[in-house]
Design an enzyme around this catalytic site. Sequence first.
Site, short mmCIF file in Angstrom:
data_model
loop_
_atom_site.label_atom_id
_atom_site.label_comp_id
_atom_site.label_asym_id
_atom_site.label_seq_id
_atom_site.Cartn_x
_atom_site.Cartn_y
_atom_site.Cartn_z
N LYS A 172 0.78 -1.28 0.10
CA LYS A 172 0.00 0.02 -0.10
C LYS A 172 0.76 1.22 0.02
O LYS A 172 0.33 2.34 -0.68
CB LYS A 172 -1.08 -0.01 1.19
CG LYS A 172 -2.24 -0.79 0.89
CD LYS A 172 -3.19 -0.75 2.14
CE LYS A 172 -3.93 -2.13 2.36
NZ LYS A 172 -5.53 -1.87 1.80
N GLU A 174 -3.51 6.41 8.73
CA GLU A 174 -4.11 7.37 7.79
C GLU A 174 -4.87 8.21 8.61
O GLU A 174 -5.58 7.59 9.54
CB GLU A 174 -5.06 6.53 6.73
CG GLU A 174 -4.40 6.18 5.44
CD GLU A 174 -5.23 5.63 4.40
OE1 GLU A 174 -6.47 5.20 4.69
OE2 GLU A 174 -4.66 5.07 3.30
N HIS A 190 -14.81 -3.32 7.96
CA HIS A 190 -14.17 -2.75 6.67
C HIS A 190 -14.37 -3.79 5.59
O HIS A 190 -13.34 -3.80 4.77
CB HIS A 190 -12.75 -2.23 7.04
CG HIS A 190 -12.55 -1.53 8.41
ND1 HIS A 190 -13.06 -0.08 8.34
CD2 HIS A 190 -11.94 -1.81 9.49
CE1 HIS A 190 -12.55 0.24 9.40
NE2 HIS A 190 -11.99 -0.63 10.36
N ARG A 246 -6.57 -7.74 -9.67
CA ARG A 246 -7.01 -8.86 -9.80
C ARG A 246 -8.62 -8.71 -10.06
O ARG A 246 -8.99 -7.59 -10.14
CB ARG A 246 -7.04 -9.73 -8.62
CG ARG A 246 -7.52 -8.96 -7.47
CD ARG A 246 -7.55 -9.78 -6.20
NE ARG A 246 -7.81 -8.95 -4.79
CZ ARG A 246 -8.90 -8.66 -4.43
NH1 ARG A 246 -10.00 -8.92 -5.18
NH2 ARG A 246 -8.92 -7.87 -3.24
P1 ADP Z 1 -8.24 -3.56 2.65
O1 ADP Z 1 -7.25 -3.61 1.67
O2 ADP Z 1 -7.90 -4.33 3.76
O3 ADP Z 1 -9.52 -3.81 2.16
P2 ADP Z 1 -8.69 -0.70 2.23
O4 ADP Z 1 -7.49 -0.03 2.45
O5 ADP Z 1 -9.32 -1.24 0.89
O6 ADP Z 1 -8.27 -2.05 3.13
O7 ADP Z 1 -9.90 -0.33 3.25
C1 ADP Z 1 -11.09 -1.09 3.46
C2 ADP Z 1 -12.26 -0.30 3.63
O8 ADP Z 1 -11.87 0.58 5.20
C3 ADP Z 1 -12.57 0.93 2.84
O9 ADP Z 1 -13.53 0.60 2.01
C4 ADP Z 1 -13.04 2.11 3.87
O10 ADP Z 1 -14.57 1.66 4.14
C5 ADP Z 1 -12.43 1.96 4.93
N1 ADP Z 1 -11.31 2.74 5.25
C6 ADP Z 1 -10.01 2.62 4.60
N2 ADP Z 1 -9.45 3.69 4.90
C7 ADP Z 1 -10.21 4.75 5.33
C8 ADP Z 1 -9.91 6.01 5.98
N3 ADP Z 1 -8.84 6.58 5.88
N4 ADP Z 1 -11.05 6.53 6.51
C9 ADP Z 1 -12.00 5.96 6.48
N5 ADP Z 1 -12.23 4.99 6.28
C10 ADP Z 1 -11.55 4.20 5.53
#
Ligand code: ADP
Length: 677
Positions: free
Chosen positions: A116, A200, A235, A291
């Site tokens: 990431k 973040e 999440h 993917r």
């Molecule tokens: P993963 O790779 O584990 O799926 P992501 O980075 O795609 O993690 O985040 C998954 C979910 O978490 C997102 O769809 C969102 O709903 C929530 N999320 C991620 N980052 C943030 C953030 N900075 N603030 C609020 N919600 C977040």
Amino acid sequence: MFSKILIANRGEIACRIIRTVRRLGIASAAVYSDADRAAMHVALADEAFRIGPAPARASYLDGAKIIDAAQKSRAQAIHPGYGFLSESAEFAESCATAGVVFIGPPAAAIRAMGDKAQAKTLMEKAGVPLVPGYHGGDQDPALLSRKALALGYPVLIKPLAGGGGKGMKIVARAGDFADQLASAKREALSAFGDGRVLIEKYLSRTRHVEVQIFADSQQNCVHLFDRDCSIQRRHQKIIEEAPAPDISGELRLAMREAALSAARAIGYVGAGTMEFLLSPGAFFFLEMNTRLQVEHPVTEMITGIDLVEWQVHVATGGALPLRQEEIRSLGHAIEARLYAEDPPRDFLPQSGQIAHLDLPAQGAQLRIDAGVHAGDVIPDDYDPMIAKLVVWDKDRRGAIRCLRAALAETRVAGVATNLDFLRAIAAHQAFEAPPPDTGFIERHRDDLLVRRPPAGHDVLAVAVVGLLCERAAFGREKAQRSNDPWSPWNSQNGWRLNEHAQETLCLREILPGGCGDRHVEVNYLRDGWRIDLLGGTFFHASGTLAPDGTLAADLDDRRVNAVWVRSGEEILVFVGAEAAHRFLQAGPSAGAARRDEPAGRLTSPMPGRIAALLVAPGAKVEANQPVLVLEAMKMEHLLTAPRSGIVKEFKFQLGDHVAEGVELASFETRPPPDGAS
Ligand code: ADP
């Protein structure tokens, strides 16, 4: 074109890929672990290869075994599906070394986006807006904590190698940071073999909107519109739709452009998804998935394009079949993921046998991607998804109606599922308009976690009719086998020498909060039974029970069409669109015994490993205070003290594996404070 493709996955995604491969006239080879010998994908493929024991590390994640199976099967290509090895650059490279085509992007693109932090750096360079945060290489906890403070709480800790929401921790205050960081690192290390994290700013009231892109090896790159995946728990998405509703044309365009330029920047080939967080008027890059996504069917429903077919085509070096202006989006699609999980227990993943499964019939407006049949076991080694229900209609409102209908026709029993929860979401007014954000589930938790009331009179009567029908069928079978089928001793109408044709049954209803005993008096009549529910309610009843569980129960002059199934000791009753009512047949005197946990015991809710002991023996704890962390299914589950008192001893040590239901710690009631009587 390939003549045979090996599918390095399991469950619904393996089945879905096999279907397209077959339609293209290509032979399919599946792989399976010992837990999946009888799985649907193994039966569906033309051939299947055993790749090892149940744990994913020893089977579906073992690239060498999969490549070996591909070579044995003489498959020219491997489709990894999603999860498992789909985003492993090393696996993509091993495939190339072995002379097998990896159906996915080049290893370099996977590598660039798999981390990431690296992905963020790349996106920043490509001019794509990022969520404010820290993704540097220095992982010193003190530094991370300072960065969090500078960002301002709440912050989110995320594993760099993350996926599926695993290991993500929202931290509300500085005082919680150290503990949450340690937990995130532990989870990340165990799930991804990499404990590094990024920080973040936690953005509330945002939406998760993603853009599907597709590129070929001839520098063509298109988008296939967007999806909204804001309905999430832990999440992790459970309902997704396409196109993302209510976004201004300008913003939509900007997101698509950002997605395409990002894909071009890394020389992308194949299917990919750019994920964004959307807040009013702005969007931020989250990550890229290199993917196929779980939710790709909603894109297929609105575009009429089979993404797996495109993947196969692009993997053979072919150009994208359509130009951007030829790709059209029509109507609205929604997908709901049916999981074996227990929403009231924080969506705890469940394993076990699916005793009963009815999925609605597929048609132009409904697609079902399932990976299991009734009778199959959901193993505790993998993702516990049962099926995806994907609906389509002319507009969002219509699609929501279709979703409600499809969920109403779905029946599943034997393991706890999120079916009621999905129904509650689909029925919720806030889901209809305006478009939900990622806090939807948390905000409406109380509405969505409906506590089902105890069975009403009809359900109880139906449960009894089913039981009596089952008994009659069993008696008939026994009589057929005996020498004298007509003997009164083989009669099933309750007749006994010198006894009244009457008995009292006790059905113990299993409810989320415990059990409730219901006594019923049955009088055997010539044409059925008189079922007295005591308390003034009785029915003149009869019924027929088919071997598939279909029960036609006549209660007085009313026919109730229900489903009645036995799952071991349990009786499951479905009436109308209600979730299964669960009963155990108890003896008349069993009323006093309860299945409830004795107060004060802390038992393991599922098989797992003790990941952390949060207090020491002898510590005073309050009721509901976290005392240990159980790691199961790649997630950490915080287990809390059942009551206030003193932790006497832990029955296991850190790292021990524990079975479901075993006692983990013993407690002593705290002595009353001085002076209290
Ligand atoms: P993963 O790779 O584990 O799926 P992501 O980075 O795609 O993690 O985040 C998954 C979910 O978490 C997102 O769809 C969102 O709903 C929530 N999320 C991620 N980052 C943030 C953030 N900075 N603030 C609020 N919600 C977040």
